[in-house]
Design a protein around this motif. Structure first.
Motif: not given
Length: 287
Positions: A108-134
């Motif tokens: 994972x890539x961690x950067x200072x909050x004041x220079x981050x362009x996008x931030x990760x807010x949630x993580x999920x695991x899929x067991x059957x689908x190989x395509x990430x949800x919307x």
């Protein structure tokens, strides 16, 4: 009320990740991804051994980790590949200090909050689908399960959701301060740059000439050095000289002419001089 609060989506940025072997030993302030998003089954990311079951669960926190850092991106790479530049690998489990995975590695890539362009807010695991949800991005596959994460545009502290430094009408430096660069001629920007002073504030006068005494700091008990330290870091008036206007003093510091005074007016005098009945306004109001 707490049930309603817990039901609302938590859009705070994730600050760090870890992997544990035992769900019951998930560290404090961490949340374990224990069930898959699509089938609600065990989200164990490890392939079982021949003689005993080995489990691995990814956990995330929104308060732990390095202060001021947020997770910007997640990748799953082969263990024979080098970790991407700027990424942190999760090589061991947090609870048992065992090797996290075989043949795969979560980075994972961690950067200072004041220079981050996008931030990760949630993580999920899929067991059957190989395509990430919307709204989610596929980080990679771990032993038949897909690891996905959700990203949103980073916002500065105190800003409303969806705002960013790019939308400000003036330049902002990498740490949130105003840019020192001068605007190009005719840029038309509001507050295009804040000019910093070319010299420090003048020192307070040594004495004479009606100089006022140094500012008293009621919060400091460490003497003059502590007071200077406090005022230098907290007072906007630090090192600003306080002297009486020269037209009211002579060369010896004595008062040359009387200071003008404001005449006293009683309440009755003020009422008689400034009274207004508002009768005209009342007459034009509709009945």
């Amino acid at each position: 009320m707490r049930e309603l609060y817990n039901a609302l989506p938590d859009d705070r940025p994730i600050t760090t990740l870890c992997v544990v072997e035992d769900l019951n030993k998930c560290p404090a302030n961490f949340t374990a991804v224990s069930r898959t998003h699509d089938q609600d089954i065990d989200a164990d990311l490890y392939k079982d051994g021949f003689f005993k079951r080995v489990t691995r669960y990814i956990c995330h926190s929104k308060v732990a980790g390095y202060l001021g850092y947020v997770v910007e991106e997640i990748q799953v790479v082969h263990d024979k590949e080098s970790c991407p530049s700027g990424y942190t690998p999760i090589s061991t489990t947090m609870d048992t200090n065992q090797k996290a995975f075989k043949k795969k590695l979560i980075c994972f890539k961690a950067v200072p909050k004041n220079v981050a362009k996008q931030v990760v807010t949630d993580i999920i695991v899929l067991s059957s689908s190989k395509i990430a949800p919307e709204g989610f991005t596929l980080a990679g596959e771990m032993n038949g399960l897909c690891l996905c994460y959700k990203r949103t545009t980073a916002t500065s502290p105190g800003s409303p959701p969806g705002s960013s430094a790019a939308s400000l009408p003036y330049q902002v430096g990498p740490h949130g301060e105003a840019s020192d660069r001068r605007p190009s001629q005719g840029s038309g920007r509001l507050y295009p740059g804040v000019e910093r002073p070319s010299r420090p504030a003048p020192a307070p006068p040594v004495g004479g000439g009606g100089a006022a005494a140094p500012l008293h700091n009621p919060y400091s008990s460490g003497g003059a050095a502590a007071a200077d330290t406090y005022e230098a870091s907290h007072s906007a008036l630090y090192q600003v000289p306080f002297v009486l206007n020269k037209k009211y003093t002579n060369t010896h510091g004595a008062v040359r002419e009387p200071t003008p005074s404001t005449p006293y007016k009683s309440a009755q005098l003020v009422e008689s001089e400034y009274y207004y009945s508002f009768s005209l306004e009342q007459d034009v109001l509709p009945n």
